[in-house]
Write a protein that holds these residues in place. Structure first.
Motif, PDB file in Angstrom:
ATOM      1  N   LYS A  19     -10.215  58.452  37.167  1.00 46.68           N
ATOM      2  CA  LYS A  19     -11.308  58.627  36.195  1.00 46.68           C
ATOM      3  C   LYS A  19     -11.321  57.599  35.085  1.00 46.68           C
ATOM      4  O   LYS A  19     -12.360  57.041  34.774  1.00 46.68           O
ATOM      5  N   SER A  37     -12.167  62.002  26.727  1.00 49.42           N
ATOM      6  CA  SER A  37     -11.929  63.302  26.085  1.00 49.42           C
ATOM      7  C   SER A  37     -10.466  63.723  26.175  1.00 49.42           C
ATOM      8  O   SER A  37      -9.957  64.428  25.301  1.00 49.42           O
ATOM      9  N   GLY A  38      -9.755  63.276  27.227  1.00 49.51           N
ATOM     10  CA  GLY A  38      -8.336  63.632  27.357  1.00 49.51           C
ATOM     11  C   GLY A  38      -7.527  63.138  26.168  1.00 49.51           C
ATOM     12  O   GLY A  38      -6.569  63.790  25.739  1.00 49.51           O
ATOM     13  N   TYR A  41      -7.323  65.727  23.390  1.00 49.83           N
ATOM     14  CA  TYR A  41      -6.334  66.792  23.610  1.00 49.83           C
ATOM     15  C   TYR A  41      -4.916  66.241  23.467  1.00 49.83           C
ATOM     16  O   TYR A  41      -4.020  66.925  22.961  1.00 49.83           O
ATOM     17  N   ARG A  42      -4.715  64.998  23.893  1.00 48.24           N
ATOM     18  CA  ARG A  42      -3.392  64.384  23.758  1.00 48.24           C
ATOM     19  C   ARG A  42      -3.024  64.246  22.274  1.00 48.24           C
ATOM     20  O   ARG A  42      -1.880  64.458  21.885  1.00 48.24           O
ATOM     21  N   ALA A  97      -0.916  68.004  26.073  1.00 41.32           N
ATOM     22  CA  ALA A  97      -2.383  68.072  26.010  1.00 41.32           C
ATOM     23  C   ALA A  97      -2.878  69.215  26.889  1.00 41.32           C
ATOM     24  O   ALA A  97      -3.747  70.000  26.487  1.00 41.32           O
ATOM     25  N   SER A  98      -2.309  69.312  28.081  1.00 43.28           N
ATOM     26  CA  SER A  98      -2.742  70.345  29.019  1.00 43.28           C
ATOM     27  C   SER A  98      -2.459  71.744  28.452  1.00 43.28           C
ATOM     28  O   SER A  98      -3.215  72.688  28.702  1.00 43.28           O
ATOM     29  N   ALA A 101      -4.900  72.446  25.592  1.00 40.79           N
ATOM     30  CA  ALA A 101      -6.253  72.533  26.171  1.00 40.79           C
ATOM     31  C   ALA A 101      -6.557  73.924  26.726  1.00 40.79           C
ATOM     32  O   ALA A 101      -7.713  74.220  27.028  1.00 40.79           O
ATOM     33  N   ARG A 107     -10.668  74.116  22.166  1.00 37.87           N
ATOM     34  CA  ARG A 107     -11.774  73.561  22.949  1.00 37.87           C
ATOM     35  C   ARG A 107     -13.074  73.634  22.141  1.00 37.87           C
ATOM     36  O   ARG A 107     -13.840  72.679  22.104  1.00 37.87           O
ATOM     37  N   GLY A 127     -13.338  63.412  31.710  1.00 36.21           N
ATOM     38  CA  GLY A 127     -12.516  64.566  31.347  1.00 36.21           C
ATOM     39  C   GLY A 127     -12.327  65.569  32.463  1.00 36.21           C
ATOM     40  O   GLY A 127     -12.161  65.202  33.630  1.00 36.21           O
ATOM     41  N   ARG A 128     -12.328  66.846  32.084  1.00 35.12           N
ATOM     42  CA  ARG A 128     -12.167  67.931  33.056  1.00 35.12           C
ATOM     43  C   ARG A 128     -13.405  68.833  33.076  1.00 35.12           C
ATOM     44  O   ARG A 128     -13.724  69.437  34.087  1.00 35.12           O
ATOM     45  N   ASP A 129     -14.071  68.940  31.903  1.00 32.02           N
ATOM     46  CA  ASP A 129     -15.196  69.872  31.763  1.00 32.02           C
ATOM     47  C   ASP A 129     -16.442  69.166  31.237  1.00 32.02           C
ATOM     48  O   ASP A 129     -17.290  69.787  30.605  1.00 32.02           O
ATOM     49  N   MET A 130     -16.533  67.865  31.462  1.00 38.02           N
ATOM     50  CA  MET A 130     -17.669  67.107  30.928  1.00 38.02           C
ATOM     51  C   MET A 130     -18.984  67.591  31.557  1.00 38.02           C
ATOM     52  O   MET A 130     -19.966  67.836  30.866  1.00 38.02           O
ATOM     53  N   ARG A 178       0.568  70.277  36.050  1.00 35.40           N
ATOM     54  CA  ARG A 178      -0.487  70.073  35.038  1.00 35.40           C
ATOM     55  C   ARG A 178      -1.855  70.415  35.644  1.00 35.40           C
ATOM     56  O   ARG A 178      -2.665  71.101  35.032  1.00 35.40           O
ATOM     57  N   ASP A 182      -4.529  73.186  34.508  1.00 36.90           N
ATOM     58  CA  ASP A 182      -5.897  72.799  34.137  1.00 36.90           C
ATOM     59  C   ASP A 182      -6.939  73.537  34.998  1.00 36.90           C
ATOM     60  O   ASP A 182      -8.010  73.903  34.518  1.00 36.90           O
ATOM     61  N   ARG A 185      -6.830  77.708  34.237  1.00 37.39           N
ATOM     62  CA  ARG A 185      -7.059  78.315  32.915  1.00 37.39           C
ATOM     63  C   ARG A 185      -8.432  78.996  32.894  1.00 37.39           C
ATOM     64  O   ARG A 185      -9.341  78.613  33.638  1.00 37.39           O
TER      65      ARG A 185
END
Ligand code: DC
Length: 227
Positions: A19, A37-38, A41-42, A97-98, A101, A107, A127-130, A178, A182, A185
């Motif tokens: 990504k 976006s990661g 969170y980091r 970060a995970s 998050a 969030r 990201g993960r939820d973009m 991780r 992710d 959750r």
């Protein structure tokens, strides 16, 4: 067309799916802004650990997310003017970060910050939820996957290039743990949006993935500028 003030292309996926590298190439090809976006969170995880705020203290950690001063300048991340790029790129920072998050208040604290990145001429958001939560009306949504082995190998190469001493077996276990956290959750889990295009990058080169995404972007009605 999106309902944001500018068009948005989202790239979601697990760690090591490519990504980051691909999003930067796409943002460059379009001459658009890029949201990592990661990194947010980091940084939340970094501040919590520096200030000894336990991840179980949701109110305390979300206060960090609401008040932190973060800037992205020329591909580097700054926290209140301090360069923190190297410190946030370790696997330990990814794991922290995970964990932060998973906290709903964290969030929601970062939601507006991320949405404000959708500025003209456009935004590529990684990201993960973009595509599912942050930009549900994005013009084009991509979900990148790759086998866990391929992802661990890529992270290994990346971290070695940056001079980190890493063990591939340990990396594989950390990455799978991780990704499990992710994906499982409750809030904004790592899942493709219903209208996302999924690309398995396991056997593809960076160029092949970028070309394929640029084609999807064109098919969504957006124009790729001539360079
Ligand atoms: O993309 P990354 O590896 O820098 O992300 C680090 C962690 O941050 C990831 O394991 C989960 C979390 N994250 C998230 O929950 N939502 C995002 N949009 C981006 C990252």
């Amino acid at each position: 067309m999106s309902k944001y003030s500018s068009p948005v292309v989202t790239l979601d996926g697990p760690s090591g799916s490519g990504k980051g590298t691909i999003s930067l190439r796409i943002a460059d090809a379009l001459s658009w802004h890029y949201l990592d976006s990661g990194a947010l969170y980091r940084i939340v995880g970094l501040i919590a650990s520096r200030t000894s705020i336990p991840f179980s203290d949701e109110a305390g950690v979300s206060k960090i997310a609401r008040s932190m001063q973060v800037e992205f300048i020329a591909g580097q991340v700054f926290l209140e003017g301090e360069p923190v790029e190297d410190e946030i790129r370790t696997e330990q920072a990814g794991n922290r970060a995970s964990q932060v998050a998973t906290l709903p208040l964290v969030r929601s604290a970062l939601l507006e910050w991320q949405r404000q990145c959708a500025k003209p001429p456009g935004l590529v958001a990684d990201g993960r939820d973009m595509g599912t939560v942050v930009f549900p009306n994005a013009t084009c949504k991509i979900f990148l996957t790759a086998t866990a082995d391929a992802r661990a190998q890529r992270r290994f190469n990346q971290l070695r290039l940056k001079g980190f001493d890493v063990n591939i077996r340990q990396l594989f276990e950390e990455i799978t743990e991780r990704d499990r956290r992710d994906a499982e959750r409750k809030n904004s889990p790592l899942v493709p949006a219903d209208d996302a295009i999924t690309i398995d990058t396991t056997k593809m080169s960076i160029e092949q993935v970028s070309d394929s995404i640029l084609l999807h972007i064109q098919n969504s009605g957006l124009t790729i500028p001539d360079k």
